[in-house]
Scaffold this motif. Structure first.
Motif: not given
Length: 373
Positions: A49-69
């Motif tokens: 669940r946490n991974e799916l939430r993190e995935f959707l947070q990135w996919l539907l947001g403006k932040q890049s993968q580098q910025e999130i991690t």
């Protein structure tokens, strides 16, 4: 059969466990007072669940993968959430009947996405296809109860599907698209007076707001035909073939005449529905384009999945998305966790903390001059 890996019972001797502090990561540690084994109970369902939430947070947001991690490559995020691309978000069946439905298509790569929404932009259903064919429209319309009015941007393929699936539904052609089609035929500066008058008449559609103005407009179209209609019948010939002398003028006239005659132009006057598909174009299609623009470079399959998640999350929350996680993922993880807990500690050390070189990592000892120290 062994105990569940999430239980507070020892997987070795079956005795009750007691809390034994926490790991550096903050996870609760358990200890068996009987055999002395210590273990951590893993919740694969919560991890997914946490991974799916993190995935959707990135996919539907403006932040890049580098910025999130907060890393240079964002590789850890891609590795943790790679399984999320396999989930296919789908909405349930449409059970309610809505008075007005707006439909439109958007092209993503080589695919076309047909979307149906209400006037309040509630997403009802979508359908993937290679092009806007009658079969594709039929597949979409059959999943939605027939509304009173449907607003569309035109097309003979949709009209065929609507007659088959929604025979009693009134059709409202998007006024904006009608005016665009007229401008394409006549251009913005027609040379002939007939073309100028017909273009002026098409622009007057936007000022039709009640039955009286609709009747006045139709009378104006009829007056144009009586004065200039003969031009649409003229033909030219070179002795071998013939063609319509004023072909563009003829096409513009036929479009307005057909829409006015079959009632597809002013359905909004009688039923009070939207007269354009602009709400769908600006609210839904533009949102999909923005999502894909924020994450340029995705493959076509990932672009499709991103569009589906955008539509899904407009209607349902992330909590509803948890139900889409395949049970095989959490079950397999739990079983593997239980197997690791039952193994000897020394075996686990060999499996996870050895320094043996492997061919998969390209770390074999070199021979020749490269291996000399």
């Amino acid at each position: 059969m062994g105990n569940d890996a999430n239980t507070t019972t020892c997987l070795v001797c079956g005795q009750r466990l007691v809390k034994n502090g926490k790991t550096p990561a903050g996870t609760q540690r358990w200890r068996c007072l009987n055999c002395g084994s210590s273990s951590v109970r893993k919740r694969a369902d919560l991890a997914r669940r946490n991974e799916l939430r993190e995935f959707l947070q990135w996919l539907l947001g403006k932040q890049s993968q580098q910025e999130i991690t907060n890393t240079k490559t964002g590789r850890s995020l891609r590795r943790r959430t790679s399984w999320c691309w396999e989930i296919e978000p789908t909405l349930g069946p449409v059970e309610s009947t809505y008075p007005v439905v707006l439909i439109d298509g958007i092209y993503l790569g080589s695919w076309c996405l047909l979307i149906a929404v209400t006037e309040e932009l509630q997403v009802l259903a979508w359908q993937w296809c290679s092009k806007e064919s009658a079969a594709a429209w039929t597949a979409l319309l059959t999943r939605i109860p027939a509304p009173l009015v449907v607003v569309c941007d035109g097309g003979s393929e949709f009209a065929s599907a609507a007659r088959s699936c929604w025979p009693d539904t009134k059709i409202q052609r998007c006024v904006f698209h009608v005016q665009m089609n007229i401008r394409r035929h006549l251009t913005l500066r027609p040379r002939s007076q007939a073309g100028k008058d017909l273009l002026k008449l098409s622009r007057a559609i936007s000022r039709v707001v009640d039955p009286d103005s609709a009747i006045k407009w139709q009378l104006g179209l009829q007056a144009w035909w009586q004065q200039q209609g003969h031009l649409t019948k003229q033909r030219s010939s070179d002795g071998w073939s013939s063609w319509w002398t004023h072909d563009r003028l003829r096409k513009a006239w036929l479009l307005l005449s057909k829409l006015s005659g079959n009632g597809h132009l002013f359905a909004y006057v009688s039923h009070g529905n939207a007269r354009t598909t602009s709400p769908l174009e600006d609210g839904i299609n533009n949102g999909i384009r923005t999502t894909l623009r924020n994450h340029r470079g995705m493959s076509e399959a990932h672009m499709k999945r991103a569009a589906e998640w955008f539509l899904y999350t407009r209607e349902l929350t992330i909590e509803h998305a948890y139900a889409l996680i395949p049970t095989t993922l959490t079950t397999a993880t739990l079983e593997s966790s239980a197997a690791l807990d039952e193994t000897d500690d020394s075996a686990a050390l060999v499996a996870f903390y050895d320094t043996t070189l492997s061919a998969e990592e390209g770390l074999w000892n070199r021979s020749g001059w490269a291996g000399r120290s």
